[in-house]
Scaffold this motif. Structure first.
Motif, PDB file in Angstrom:
ATOM      1  N   LYS A   1       0.837  -1.204   0.000  1.00 23.76           N
ATOM      2  CA  LYS A   1       0.000   0.000   0.000  1.00 23.76           C
ATOM      3  C   LYS A   1       0.871   1.255   0.000  1.00 23.76           C
ATOM      4  CE  LYS A   1      -4.305  -1.771   1.947  1.00 23.76           C
ATOM      5  NZ  LYS A   1      -5.394  -1.542   2.927  1.00 23.76           N
ATOM      6  N   ALA A   2       1.951   1.232   0.781  1.00 23.60           N
ATOM      7  CA  ALA A   2       2.844   2.389   0.828  1.00 23.60           C
ATOM      8  C   ALA A   2       3.480   2.644  -0.530  1.00 23.60           C
ATOM      9  CB  ALA A   2       3.915   2.182   1.888  1.00 23.60           C
ATOM     10  N   GLN A   3       3.763   1.581  -1.254  1.00 23.83           N
ATOM     11  CA  GLN A   3       4.332   1.745  -2.599  1.00 23.83           C
ATOM     12  C   GLN A   3       3.346   2.399  -3.559  1.00 23.83           C
ATOM     13  OE1 GLN A   3       5.458  -2.368  -3.114  1.00 23.83           O
ATOM     14  NE2 GLN A   3       7.594  -1.991  -2.502  1.00 23.83           N
ATOM     15  N   GLN A   4       2.075   2.407  -3.170  1.00 24.03           N
ATOM     16  CA  GLN A   4       1.035   3.099  -3.942  1.00 24.03           C
ATOM     17  C   GLN A   4       0.616   4.405  -3.265  1.00 24.03           C
ATOM     18  OE1 GLN A   4       0.136   1.892  -6.943  1.00 24.03           O
ATOM     19  NE2 GLN A   4       1.651   0.259  -6.557  1.00 24.03           N
ATOM     20  N   ASP A   5       1.494   4.895  -2.364  1.00 21.39           N
ATOM     21  CA  ASP A   5       1.295   6.163  -1.647  1.00 21.39           C
ATOM     22  C   ASP A   5       0.107   6.137  -0.689  1.00 21.39           C
ATOM     23  OD1 ASP A   5       3.484   7.310  -2.931  1.00 21.39           O
ATOM     24  OD2 ASP A   5       2.274   7.989  -4.620  1.00 21.39           O
ATOM     25  N   ASP A   6      -0.256   4.959  -0.221  1.00 17.00           N
ATOM     26  CA  ASP A   6      -1.295   4.816   0.797  1.00 17.00           C
ATOM     27  C   ASP A   6      -0.603   4.361   2.082  1.00 17.00           C
ATOM     28  OD1 ASP A   6      -3.355   4.164   2.501  1.00 17.00           O
ATOM     29  OD2 ASP A   6      -4.355   2.779   1.123  1.00 17.00           O
ATOM     30  N   PHE A   7      -0.493   5.280   3.043  1.00 18.51           N
ATOM     31  CA  PHE A   7       0.245   4.986   4.274  1.00 18.51           C
ATOM     32  C   PHE A   7      -0.677   4.649   5.443  1.00 18.51           C
ATOM     33  CE2 PHE A   7       2.734   8.463   2.043  1.00 18.51           C
ATOM     34  CZ  PHE A   7       3.491   7.560   1.301  1.00 18.51           C
ATOM     35  N   SER A   8      -1.943   4.487   5.160  1.00 20.00           N
ATOM     36  CA  SER A   8      -2.918   4.261   6.231  1.00 20.00           C
ATOM     37  C   SER A   8      -2.677   2.934   6.951  1.00 20.00           C
ATOM     38  CB  SER A   8      -4.340   4.293   5.668  1.00 20.00           C
ATOM     39  OG  SER A   8      -4.530   3.269   4.688  1.00 20.00           O
ATOM     40  N   GLU A   9      -2.200   1.920   6.220  1.00 17.57           N
ATOM     41  CA  GLU A   9      -2.006   0.620   6.853  1.00 17.57           C
ATOM     42  C   GLU A   9      -0.812   0.645   7.806  1.00 17.57           C
ATOM     43  OE1 GLU A   9      -3.497  -3.187   7.596  1.00 17.57           O
ATOM     44  OE2 GLU A   9      -4.302  -1.463   6.506  1.00 17.57           O
ATOM     45  N   ILE A  10       0.193   1.445   7.513  1.00 19.19           N
ATOM     46  CA  ILE A  10       1.313   1.608   8.435  1.00 19.19           C
ATOM     47  C   ILE A  10       0.823   2.213   9.735  1.00 19.19           C
ATOM     48  CG2 ILE A  10       3.492   2.827   8.829  1.00 19.19           C
ATOM     49  CD1 ILE A  10       3.967   2.691   5.797  1.00 19.19           C
ATOM     50  N   GLN A  11       0.013   3.241   9.622  1.00 16.67           N
ATOM     51  CA  GLN A  11      -0.515   3.899  10.819  1.00 16.67           C
ATOM     52  C   GLN A  11      -1.436   2.970  11.601  1.00 16.67           C
ATOM     53  OE1 GLN A  11      -2.260   7.245   8.832  1.00 16.67           O
ATOM     54  NE2 GLN A  11      -0.277   8.175   8.368  1.00 16.67           N
ATOM     55  N   ARG A  12      -2.240   2.189  10.881  1.00 21.99           N
ATOM     56  CA  ARG A  12      -3.172   1.271  11.546  1.00 21.99           C
ATOM     57  C   ARG A  12      -2.393   0.179  12.293  1.00 21.99           C
ATOM     58  NH1 ARG A  12      -5.785   0.176   7.365  1.00 21.99           N
ATOM     59  NH2 ARG A  12      -7.301   1.845   7.617  1.00 21.99           N
ATOM     60  N   LEU A  13      -1.411  -0.404  11.623  1.00 26.72           N
ATOM     61  CA  LEU A  13      -0.610  -1.447  12.257  1.00 26.72           C
ATOM     62  C   LEU A  13       0.150  -0.914  13.464  1.00 26.72           C
ATOM     63  CD1 LEU A  13       0.972  -3.599   9.391  1.00 26.72           C
ATOM     64  CD2 LEU A  13      -0.421  -4.418  11.288  1.00 26.72           C
ATOM     65  N   HIS A  14       0.713   0.266  13.318  1.00 28.10           N
ATOM     66  CA  HIS A  14       1.435   0.868  14.432  1.00 28.10           C
ATOM     67  C   HIS A  14       0.519   1.008  15.643  1.00 28.10           C
ATOM     68  CE1 HIS A  14       3.822   4.536  16.143  1.00 28.10           C
ATOM     69  NE2 HIS A  14       4.055   3.440  16.813  1.00 28.10           N
ATOM     70  N   ARG A  15      -0.692   1.482  15.410  1.00 30.59           N
ATOM     71  CA  ARG A  15      -1.647   1.674  16.500  1.00 30.59           C
ATOM     72  C   ARG A  15      -1.994   0.339  17.167  1.00 30.59           C
ATOM     73  NH1 ARG A  15      -4.776   4.346  13.708  1.00 30.59           N
ATOM     74  NH2 ARG A  15      -6.303   2.754  13.115  1.00 30.59           N
ATOM     75  N   ILE A  16      -2.205  -0.697  16.382  1.00 32.01           N
ATOM     76  CA  ILE A  16      -2.547  -2.015  16.922  1.00 32.01           C
ATOM     77  C   ILE A  16      -1.374  -2.597  17.704  1.00 32.01           C
ATOM     78  CG2 ILE A  16      -3.074  -4.414  16.289  1.00 32.01           C
ATOM     79  CD1 ILE A  16      -4.601  -3.226  13.845  1.00 32.01           C
ATOM     80  N   LEU A  17      -0.178  -2.487  17.153  1.00 34.53           N
ATOM     81  CA  LEU A  17       0.995  -3.116  17.753  1.00 34.53           C
ATOM     82  C   LEU A  17       1.502  -2.384  18.978  1.00 34.53           C
ATOM     83  CD1 LEU A  17       2.816  -3.992  14.419  1.00 34.53           C
ATOM     84  CD2 LEU A  17       1.713  -5.606  15.981  1.00 34.53           C
ATOM     85  N   GLN A  18       1.015  -1.181  19.213  1.00 38.20           N
ATOM     86  CA  GLN A  18       1.365  -0.471  20.441  1.00 38.20           C
ATOM     87  C   GLN A  18       0.747  -1.144  21.666  1.00 38.20           C
ATOM     88  OE1 GLN A  18       0.069   3.547  19.190  1.00 38.20           O
ATOM     89  NE2 GLN A  18       2.125   4.260  19.715  1.00 38.20           N
ATOM     90  N   ASN A  19      -0.349  -1.882  21.457  1.00 40.68           N
ATOM     91  CA  ASN A  19      -1.050  -2.552  22.559  1.00 40.68           C
ATOM     92  C   ASN A  19      -1.309  -4.014  22.199  1.00 40.68           C
ATOM     93  OD1 ASN A  19      -1.708  -0.183  24.436  1.00 40.68           O
ATOM     94  ND2 ASN A  19      -2.488   0.545  22.475  1.00 40.68           N
ATOM     95  N   PRO A  20      -0.252  -4.807  22.051  1.00 38.96           N
ATOM     96  CA  PRO A  20      -0.411  -6.160  21.508  1.00 38.96           C
ATOM     97  C   PRO A  20      -1.114  -7.141  22.425  1.00 38.96           C
ATOM     98  CG  PRO A  20       1.828  -5.833  22.270  1.00 38.96           C
ATOM     99  CD  PRO A  20       1.150  -4.488  22.363  1.00 38.96           C
ATOM    100  N   PHE A  21      -1.234  -6.807  23.715  1.00 40.94           N
ATOM    101  CA  PHE A  21      -1.873  -7.729  24.654  1.00 40.94           C
ATOM    102  C   PHE A  21      -3.362  -7.430  24.840  1.00 40.94           C
ATOM    103  CE2 PHE A  21       2.612  -7.362  25.806  1.00 40.94           C
ATOM    104  CZ  PHE A  21       3.005  -8.689  25.792  1.00 40.94           C
ATOM    105  N   ALA A  22      -3.815  -6.283  24.332  1.00 40.14           N
ATOM    106  CA  ALA A  22      -5.226  -5.913  24.456  1.00 40.14           C
ATOM    107  C   ALA A  22      -6.053  -6.637  23.402  1.00 40.14           C
ATOM    108  CB  ALA A  22      -5.383  -4.398  24.304  1.00 40.14           C
ATOM    109  N   GLU A  23      -7.340  -6.854  23.692  1.00 43.72           N
ATOM    110  CA  GLU A  23      -8.201  -7.590  22.762  1.00 43.72           C
ATOM    111  C   GLU A  23      -8.447  -6.825  21.459  1.00 43.72           C
ATOM    112  OE1 GLU A  23      -9.493 -10.597  22.511  1.00 43.72           O
ATOM    113  OE2 GLU A  23      -8.419 -11.233  24.297  1.00 43.72           O
ATOM    114  N   GLN A  24      -8.734  -5.517  21.540  1.00 41.92           N
ATOM    115  CA  GLN A  24      -8.961  -4.685  20.357  1.00 41.92           C
ATOM    116  C   GLN A  24      -9.937  -5.360  19.372  1.00 41.92           C
ATOM    117  OE1 GLN A  24      -5.440  -2.498  18.810  1.00 41.92           O
ATOM    118  NE2 GLN A  24      -4.211  -3.841  20.104  1.00 41.92           N
ATOM    119  N   PRO A  25     -11.213  -5.478  19.750  1.00 38.97           N
ATOM    120  CA  PRO A  25     -12.192  -6.180  18.895  1.00 38.97           C
ATOM    121  C   PRO A  25     -12.243  -5.654  17.464  1.00 38.97           C
ATOM    122  CG  PRO A  25     -13.140  -5.695  21.035  1.00 38.97           C
ATOM    123  CD  PRO A  25     -11.829  -4.975  20.993  1.00 38.97           C
ATOM    124  N   GLU A  26     -11.996  -4.352  17.284  1.00 39.89           N
ATOM    125  CA  GLU A  26     -12.054  -3.776  15.933  1.00 39.89           C
ATOM    126  C   GLU A  26     -10.898  -4.252  15.059  1.00 39.89           C
ATOM    127  OE1 GLU A  26      -9.241  -1.292  18.250  1.00 39.89           O
ATOM    128  OE2 GLU A  26     -11.163  -2.275  18.652  1.00 39.89           O
TER     129      GLU A  26
END
Length: 494
Positions: free
Chosen positions: A448-473
């Motif tokens: 996605k980043a190679q297509q100038d879409d950086f949203s997945e990097i930001q999404r993954l970063h947010r998820i991986l900041q709290n890897p032990f939480a359930e995060q249903p979304e």
């Protein structure tokens, strides 16, 4: 290069203490600016802890400083020289081939942190390479260093990721990027090896004294500070490798020049997190002999500590005392690995047959190639009575006939303790992450980043900041990898 305009807030950079060592230890460098660099990601939590002005966090004004385009009077960019063993073979002089130390910032705990650019162009140590980092590997480093931080594993951090339409040639042309990295120090085992193998004992002592003064001051009062330093580095390294094993992380290139004297995870190249469990798994496509497989990491960590210890023999002035300090690695690894396993299996006390129980589970993982992370996470939901968690676990193990017997012994074991189900489950969920940076997740973000879409990097970063939480979304990010992920391979090319 231009000075930063006075009307623009600037990064609170100070001159790096490393420069006090003198020109023998580094070379002055000038970052070679990427063509029209743009922000891909900024680690806001880390930026604020480093007192980066809000105006720089919320805008692109920091890009010139964070890519080396603008250098303030407080900065003297340098590349450091080191040597090392690569795949067990002495490689001689190496050095920061594409890394440049900009300076230091003070964090919210009043600790000084070095700021380093990775991918900002050639240095005297580039060894005929271009000094660039491609987008593919830079995204992986940005995400994984922060994923490791989220897991509580000592690591360098990633402050900023910038990209460009400028290309570099690897197996094929790839767009380039710069990662702005943060650590208390980027000093490696290889820095010590460089001076030891050249017989430059004065410089070796100067480097050791610098490390003692700034990073291991508690060792200075010891009878032999250099032996104490070696012992502490051995312990930190052993604990780090134990944490890697417990999380299923594989570094991929555990050369001595990739080993931090502070016990940090350093240099994210062809890393990988274990999925279908195989203790012989090799995450680096270039590692044809399997030297850096999951199974071998503890022994390689010890090998590297011995290589570091060799450099300190002239300062310790006793082979016997050096060997005694090195013994700390084995005992520290075994102790910490046991503690981590006790936590992963939800046991408060240590009993005689615990190691056998743990080993039997790892053998089941091996025999049935069960997913490492999901297996431990599902085990964390187990109750005294059979529930859907049992069924989910059976599914992960392909209906293994041996699993019910093991589960019975496991339940009998944890019922010898006073914890109830909810207490044990909560403790295990805090020790067994739900989210890791799987290769396919990183690959999706890269594409996605190679297509100038950086949203997945930001999404993954947010998820991986709290890897032990359930995060249903984010439930889909904890799923088994798709079939196509089995074709992914990662090499040293970056």
């Amino acid at each position: 290069m231009t000075d930063i305009p006075t009307h623009t807030p600037s990064l609170p950079l100070q001159s790096a203490r490393f420069l006090k060592l003198g020109k023998t230890f580094y070379s002055d460098v000038t970052p070679v600016v990427l063509t029209k660099p743009y922000r891909i990601a900024l680690n806001e939590e880390l930026a604020r802890s480093l007192h980066v002005p809000d105006a720089l966090i919320s805008s692109s004004h920091a890009i010139p400083e964070l890519t080396g385009e603008q250098i303030s009077s407080a900065q003297t960019p340098v590349a450091t020289v080191y040597s090392g063993h690569q795949f067990g073979v002495w490689a001689g002089q190496l050095g920061d081939g594409r890394a440049m130390l900009l300076g230091e910032m003070t964090d919210s705990e009043q600790q000084r942190q070095e700021i380093q650019l990775k991918g900002a162009g050639e240095t005297p140590y580039s060894r005929r390479a271009d000094g660039r980092a491609v987008l593919r590997s830079s995204v992986r480093e940005y995400l994984c260093s922060e994923a490791m931080h989220g897991l509580g594993i000592p690591t360098t951090r990633a402050l900023h990721l910038s990209g460009s339409k400028q290309y570099a040639m690897r197996e094929q042309p790839e767009t380039t990027a710069i990662v702005t990295r943060v650590a208390p120090s980027f000093i490696r085992f290889g820095h010590f090896e460089h001076f030891y193998y050249q017989g430059r004992i004065d410089e070796l002592k100067q480097l050791a004294d610098f490390v003692l003064q700034h990073y291991y001051p508690q060792c200075l009062s010891a009878e032999n500070p250099y032996a104490e330093l070696l012992g502490d580095v051995a312990i930190r390294t052993a604990r780090l490798v134990a944490q890697w094993q417990a999380s299923g992380f594989m570094h991929g290139v555990l050369n001595t020049d990739n080993m931090s004297v502070l016990g940090l995870t350093l240099d994210y190249g062809p890393f990988g997190f274990m999925e279908a469990f195989n203790h012989d798994h090799i995450c680096n496509h270039s590692d044809h002999q399997g030297r850096y497989s999951y199974r071998n990491q503890p022994a390689i960590g010890q090998w590297n500590v011995f290589a570091f210890g060799q450099t300190l023999v002239p300062l310790i002035n006793s082979v016997e005392t050096t060997e005694q300090a090195l013994d700390n690695y084995k005992s520290a690894f075994e102790q910490h690995w046991q503690q981590l396993c006790q936590a992963k299996f939800g046991l408060e006390t240590v009993q005689e047959n615990d190691a056998n129980l743990f080993n039997e589970f790892f053998q089941l993982l091996q025999d049935h190639r069960a997913d490492f992370t999901l297996s431990f996470r599902t085990l964390s939901h187990l109750k005294n009575e059979t529930t859907t968690s049992d069924d989910e676990l059976f599914a992960l193990f392909g209906g293994a006939q041996a699993l019910p017997d093991w589960l019975q012994r496991y339940r009998e074991r944890y019922q010898t303790e006073n914890r109830n189900d909810s207490e044990r489950n909560a403790a295990m969920l805090a020790a067994n992450p739900k989210y890791i940076l799987r290769n396919y997740l990183a690959q999706i973000a890269i594409e996605k980043a190679q297509q100038d879409d950086f949203s997945e990097i930001q999404r993954l970063h947010r998820i991986l900041q709290n890897p032990f939480a359930e995060q249903p979304e984010a439930e889909a990010y904890a799923s088994l990898p798709p079939d196509w992920a089995g074709d992914l391979c990662v090499s040293c090319s970056s």
